[in-house]
Structure formats: C-alpha cells, structure tokens
Design an enzyme around this catalytic site. Sequence first.
Site: not given
Ligand code: SAH
Length: 251
Positions: A63
């Site tokens: 993000s």
């Molecule tokens: N907090 C992260 C942002 C990640 S984007 C950072 O600092 O980089 C959101 C993430 O959520 C993605 O990696 C995606 O694979 C994950 N995601 C989506 N659905 C999910 C679920 N049901 N359980 C766990 N992770 C999930």
Amino acid sequence: MRDRETRWRRRMVRTQIRARGVSDPRILEAFEDVPRHLFVEERFRREAYADNPLPIGHGQTISQPYMVAAMIDSVRPEDGDVVLEVGAGSGYQAAILARLALKVYTVERIRALADGAVKALRSVGAANVEVIVGDGSHGLPGYAPYDVILLAAGVREIPAALLAQLAEGGRLAAPVGGRQHQVLALIRRTEGKLEREELTPCVFVPLIGDGGWDEHSSTVSGSDARPSEEGPLSVTVQRKTHVDKDRTAYP
Ligand code: SAH
C-alpha cells in the site's frame, strides 16, 4: 552521513504522512525507522518511498505509505496490544505494527508472499511478528481476542468472525465497499457494543476467500463457495512459513 534511503524516508514521513495530518510521534518514528525499500524488489528501491502503491508480485501491492499510516493512525496501537493483520503482502505494515505493539499475527493467503514477508521481517529484526498462511477472513481464533485488527484488503462487509475476535476496547480498520473502491471503516468495541465510523475513500486489492470476494469473478463468496484447499483453519495455522523455502530475492 545519512544514506540516501534514510533521506528518502525522512522526506516521505514529512511530506506524505505528517503533512496530511498524522501527528502521533510513535507512529511517525516507526515510519522513519522501518526501511521500506527492503520490502520491495531491488529494482523498486527508489520508488519504495514514492507517494503510491507498488506491485509486489502475484497481482498484489504494497500500500501507499500514507494509506498504511492513515490505517494505523486510526487504530492507535499501544505497547501491550496484540494485533491481527489480514493480508501480510510484503510484510511492511506488519513491520510498522511490530514497532508499536506487543505482538503481531499476520495472515497471508499466497504462500510465496508470506515467505517473502518472513524474510523481509527477519532482515529488519522484527521478532514479534508471526506470519501465517491461510484465509484470514476467518481471523485466527487461536490467538484471539485482538486489541487491533487491520484488513489490508477490501471487503463488501466485515466478516463476522473478525468482529467476534475484537477485544473489549479493541479497534478494527478495514476498507469496505465495492471491488474497485472502498471507504476506510473504523469499528470500536466499547462496553460490548460495536461503533462504526467511516474515515476516508481508499482503493485496496480485494480480500479473496470465504468472507471476501471470489478470486476470478466480481461476486462475493457465498455459502456455495468451494471449501478452501488449505483445509480447516486450525490446520492452516500450524503451517508456519520458513525462510529456507523462499524463492524471492530481496536485497
Ligand atoms: N499489508 C500489506 C499490503 C498487502 S495487499 C503490505 O504492507 O505490503 C493485501 C494482501 O492481502 C495481498 O497480499 C493478498 O494476497 C492478501 N489477501 C487477500 N485475501 C486474503 C485472505 N482472505 N487472507 C489472507 N490474505 C489475503
């Protein structure tokens, strides 16, 4: 002499985070300390401090710095707090949370990303973070309740399982809305009751899973969704990630 990454990071905090109203010194300090460039691929080193999200592979993104800060500022983690993050991605947000709270559990559905997050978190010495592979829409009942719950992926509605795992006095922040656009919602549990506030418009990747969206269509997963191949959550939780399985190269 400060290195260039430290200078980029200071500028990021000043111009993108503090200038937009985040003033909690603990939060600002955490953003100054955590080397964000270690959570992206080497070729994105400079862009790591830019005012936008970045690709981290598998169609996912780290993000925008301000969005991570706005989300964390809305829940104000405290020293003794236990935190649940859904969507570890690169591990960056977990690294910031690790500076502010006692313990961070972060769930990621894509194993390769979870492996990369473990490696990056180790490289910055974040010892109080546990990365778990699985569908975080069920939360992690085994370690509940949580003082803070953060969803790093968008949902149509906040899964009931996550609300149930929020401690008394706890705060939950989540992007809620459509698949393309959401609003950052803040939930507080006070004297057993849930209060809801809507903060700012935002754009997050969708939460995929039982309590989120279907992977390939624009419909929300329902009761007719196939059970996850990961099996029941209690099994998934046991499967911790290990650094030696990493394939992604990090600096
Ligand atoms: N907090 C992260 C942002 C990640 S984007 C950072 O600092 O980089 C959101 C993430 O959520 C993605 O990696 C995606 O694979 C994950 N995601 C989506 N659905 C999910 C679920 N049901 N359980 C766990 N992770 C999930």
